[in-house]
Design an enzyme around this catalytic site. Structure first.
Site, mmCIF file in Angstrom:
data_model
loop_
_atom_site.group_PDB
_atom_site.id
_atom_site.type_symbol
_atom_site.label_atom_id
_atom_site.label_comp_id
_atom_site.label_asym_id
_atom_site.label_seq_id
_atom_site.Cartn_x
_atom_site.Cartn_y
_atom_site.Cartn_z
ATOM 1 C CD GLN A 1 -6.081 1.541 1.183
ATOM 2 O OE1 GLN A 1 -5.321 1.539 2.146
ATOM 3 N NE2 GLN A 1 -6.093 0.456 0.559
ATOM 4 N NE ARG B 1 -4.094 -2.019 1.497
ATOM 5 C CZ ARG B 1 -5.347 -2.470 1.930
ATOM 6 N NH1 ARG B 1 -5.636 -2.157 3.320
ATOM 7 N NH2 ARG B 1 -6.139 -3.127 1.282
ATOM 8 C CE1 TYR C 1 -2.184 0.537 -8.282
ATOM 9 C CE2 TYR C 1 -2.256 -0.930 -10.052
ATOM 10 C CZ TYR C 1 -1.480 -0.044 -9.544
ATOM 11 O OH TYR C 1 -0.240 0.397 -9.994
ATOM 12 C CD GLU C 2 -1.885 -3.653 -2.489
ATOM 13 O OE1 GLU C 2 -1.848 -4.175 -3.513
ATOM 14 O OE2 GLU C 2 -2.064 -4.007 -1.495
ATOM 15 N N GLY C 3 -6.864 -2.101 -3.064
ATOM 16 C CA GLY C 3 -7.831 -1.506 -2.254
ATOM 17 C C GLY C 3 -8.038 -0.137 -2.546
#
Lengths: 597, 597
Positions: free
Chosen positions: B445, B295, B438-440
């Site tokens: 977040q 992240r 992306y990546e959450g």
């Protein structure tokens, strides 16, 4: 790609219930624009945009325009769609009846323009530029010029362009290099290269009528030495048809981030025959008469892309199953809840909805002013001109900046799928991204608003609008449900006067204060103005609910969105106010070389 | 495309002068990372990124990846660049010495990662995913697994992926469908389809090591029933080399808005041989151990694209001549002034600069915490873990949202030219646009920050950071030049405590209050935190100026940017605060069908 459906219910809410287009059509003598006629046009327009233009939007983006040795081919289906557009009489809708137009109000043309832009922004560029060129010829051409050019353009057989920008200047037209040399027959030889010419070359029409800014040999320096010329691709022959090829050629087309089906051309004029339009050295003035139209049209692109994005996002949010509601499963029989249950997804959707519907109200109100400019009543005309001068840069910049935010939110609602081209959501971001740039960057709009319009009129042009807001607030101050929002709006409206005065004082000592404040000032005004229209809509919605008629859910939705706007978006004014008050000090400290090391 | 130059001066300011990397390297036992070594690595890294990666950025975007019957070819030059990357030992830099790595600190890896991402975001995806896979294997693999996979990955002969998402679920991994069936030999047969797999198939490496989330036959429902498997494209043979082809195939690659040179693959597992890594049903936990890295890495993409955009914009603003300064011509001998004279252009440039340099400070500080997690001192470890838990979602979301704003501003500085692909400015917007997704997603977040971290720890994880800010403010409250900003920061820091408490109270009655506040809460924190780092930088800059050493212009520039940040960007907290305080009421009123009519 989400299927586009024209938001007729919301359009009619504004046309019929908030702004009373019909009353003002009658007052302005637009007797052909009866309610039945308007309705029929809206429904036909919706059908054309939904069924013909929207299906070409994704394919047009993927294919783009082709350039081959001066010839530009538009994507598959565009030529045929344009033929349908012309045949359907859409080019003629708001055009002058003296040259074959239907003479319907500009405001109605703008509503149809919204549908076109939402369905297919790239397509909309071709008729859009043609309308711009027609407006300039209509306002400044001789009778013969109008007869020659406006008739085939109204039929959609010929299209038009505006040739302003050169590679070394866009904003700063005073330094253009294109030259016009007088010939003995009264025409001019035009030589130079123009860039970023939308619809500059394509395969849709029999002829292309370029309106070109150029300098006469003895022209004064700067913007006071620019003249405007008609330079057709094919010179009209004796019968008025496209005749001999003129010295105009497309050198290349640009590879752009978006609006890929719109041909953006380099156009070379090599001793091309041009005809002066308007007076020598007054070319920029001729352009300015059509700026209000063009800038409002560009502002509309923010709404158009935003509306298309909202339609996609709302559908996806209802269908996409992911996670459970924070308050417990809403659809326990499904593997997950639709994402529209999540407050943060709703925050994104409501931000989109509040901007779109607020921007639509602002745009339709402004379009009504464009009609009013032709009122037989001089005081009405003057009033409309003043309001237009103030609102136009705000429409252009605020609607496109907020439209870009909306399209980015729509993409975000789709998660990873939003980044994939086939879903169509990222195209809306790319297509929309040009709108804050062209037709005068949003930074230039802000300088126009604060410097030229507001301070240039000693605040008068601003007061024309803020007085209206003030009167509205006075009238609604005791509104049983809305009084708190009325007070909030009235406070911001008062503050705007104070802010403006302070900038004016500071600018007298230091002109940089104008440029330091301008963009935040424009955004402050935009949020305030949308607040005004949201309250006007809320007042109408509440009275409709009180009447107990049909469609209560529609009006409840308006009220909830107004509440969202006042509590979650309008407070952004505080940040813009603080930025304005920071002044120019921290901006001007660094030398050019001290920005990076 | 602007030529990329690694901003070494600013990097060294943070590394040497603000955060004292060298002191903490020594304290953490990273004895190889001497100042000379660090310097040499920075300079070599800069050279590689400027000379090898940056020149492939535009061409990679234009060409994209090719898919042909399961085979993916990366754009021209990428394979060779990756070979140089591996040969140069860059994959090994911060990797475990037990498997051929150099064992240098992660923070140094992050600085090099910044250069790579700024020079060529797409390229950075290949080593980035490999590092992610290596971290998971390193943390959870058996010794044999580490030996088999980490060694060739450290050499850059094999690369890695993370296979999480399926077409029906990205955020909601509890509902994945990929199945793992145990075999008698202890391996598993993996079947299912994964989408959005970055670096899932390509031509750069001898083997690709997929880390795949799948469900065992008897797995509990939801996230507690997910296991993690190593599924190599080629099964390692007895000598440890890539052997027989496994049942893994690339079905297609995505057509995306940006990062086009990064292959985003559909990967089909058809009874592929997989090896369990970590414990059964604990797969998501295994993933979480590497989330902080991944992240922060994604957050860096906001800075990377933002830095590249700033470098382009600043150069253009110094060269492009357009209009005269509002205070009178600055270069009367030129046809117009460079646009950097205009306050509004400076507003855009300073916004970019303030976000970039503030984000860099936040990222480097956080990277230092990643080092500290390996400290021999347990209390240091715990402290770092707490701060990381709080800061990581903020790094990911705030840095990417502000990075997107920065790249859009950089494009805007270029006017119409910004929209043209060859200038490279719009590519930075497109490349950056994936990072908030992306990546959450950034919305996820924000829920992680407010719900899981802050409220989930009864505020403890927040206090770990706000106490630090409080102490700093206490220490600097009488600072002769900065006291006003110290007071502003201290006020916002106090308010954060109050805001958090109010949300916590409201959320006990209504869990939707968390989702209603989360994104604005995260943004409020982000602005506050950047304010803290801007003040820390300003304090250092002032003391350097007091010392009277070299480079005064650099430190003056820091001070002017800090002033800009405090007066023009930090006030945005007020709008976020108001939105938080609006609560969930207006968000939850509408039924799904009442959003559009």
């Amino acid at each position: 790609m989400p299927a586009y459906k024209a938001p007729l219910r919301d359009m009619r809410f504004l046309i019929d219930e908030v702004f009373d287009f019909h009353g003002s059509y009658a007052a302005n003598g637009a007797h052909d624009a009866t309610p039945d006629m308007v309705n029929a046009i809206l429904e036909e327009g919706a059908k054309f945009c939904e069924q013909v233009l929207a299906p070409l939007n994704r394919s047009g983006d993927e294919e783009g325009c082709h350039f081959d040795n001066g010839v530009v081919t538009t994507p598959k289906g565009f030529k045929e769609a344009f033929a349908q557009y012309a045949e359907g009489g859409w080019m003629a809708l708001a055009s002058d009846p003296a040259y074959g137009g239907q003479g319907l109000p500009h405001s109605l043309g703008l509503v149809i323009g919204e549908m076109i832009g939402s369905a297919n922004t790239s397509f909309g560029m071709y008729p859009g530029l043609t309308h711009g060129a027609m407006a300039a010829i209509g306002a400044h051409g001789t009778d013969a010029q109008k007869q020659t050019y406006l008739s085939p353009m109204t039929e959609g057989r010929w299209t038009g362009t505006m040739c302003l920008t050169e590679s070394h200047c866009g904003t700063d037209l005073g330094i253009i290099k294109t030259r016009a040399t007088p010939r003995e027959d009264g025409s001019y030889a035009i030589s130079g290269t123009k860039i970023f010419i939308s619809a500059g070359e394509h395969d849709m029409s029999e002829n292309i009528v370029h309106l070109v800014l150029a300098k006469l040999p003895d022209a004064p320096a700067g913007t006071k030495g620019i003249s405007l010329f008609i330079v057709p691709k094919f010179l009209p022959d004796a019968s008025g048809e496209a005749g001999a090829r003129n010295g105009v050629a497309c050198g290349s087309i640009e590879h752009k981030m978006g609006i890929k089906a719109s041909a953006t051309c380099v156009i070379n004029f090599d001793g091309a025959t041009g005809f002066l339009i308007g007076e020598p050295n007054k070319g920029l003035n001729c352009m300015f008469t059509m700026m209000n139209h063009a800038r409002l049209g560009t502002g509309m692109q923010g709404l158009c892309s935003g509306e298309a994005s909202f339609q996609g996002a709302i559908q996806y949010a209802k269908e996409r199953l992911q996670m459970r509601a924070l308050t417990g499963a809403k659809f326990p029989d499904k593997p997950a809840d639709p994402i529209i249950v999540h407050p943060d997804v709703r925050r994104m959707l409501l931000t989109m909805k509040a901007f779109n519907e607020g921007n639509r109200a602002l745009a339709y109100y402004t379009a009504q002013l464009l009609d009013q400019v032709h009122s037989p009543d001089e005081s009405k005309r003057k009033e409309a001109e003043g309001l237009l001068a103030f609102l136009t840069p705000i429409c252009k910049a605020f609607m496109t900046d907020s439209g870009l935010e909306v399209t980015n939110l729509g993409m975000q609602v789709f998660g990873g799928h939003g980044y994939i081209r086939e879903w169509g959501m990222e195209q809306l971001v790319r297509d929309c991204r040009i709108a804050p740039i062209y037709e005068g960057t949003n930074g230039i709009q802000a300088l126009d608003l604060l410097g030229r319009k507001v301070l240039g009129s000693q605040g008068k042009l601003m007061l024309g609008f803020t007085k209206q807001v003030h009167k509205f607030c006075e009238a609604q101050v005791q509104h049983p449900q809305l009084h708190a929002y009325v007070a909030q709006l009235a406070g911001l409206n008062r503050d705007l006067g104070d802010i403006t005065q302070r900038i004016g004082m500071a600018a007298m000592k230091n002109p940089d204060e104008v440029g330091a404040a301008s963009v935040d000032y424009l955004m402050y005004c935009g949020y305030l103005i949308l607040g005004y229209f949201w309250l006007r809509m809320a007042v109408v919605a509440l009275s409709k609910l009180d009447e107990g008629g049909s469609d209560p859910a529609f009006y409840q939705s308006k009220l909830a969105t107004a509440e969202f706007y006042f509590t979650r978006l309008l407070p952004r004014t505080s940040a813009h106010k603080a930025a304005i008050e920071a002044g120019s000090a921290s901006l001007m400290k660094l030398s050019a070389d001290e920005f990076a090391f």
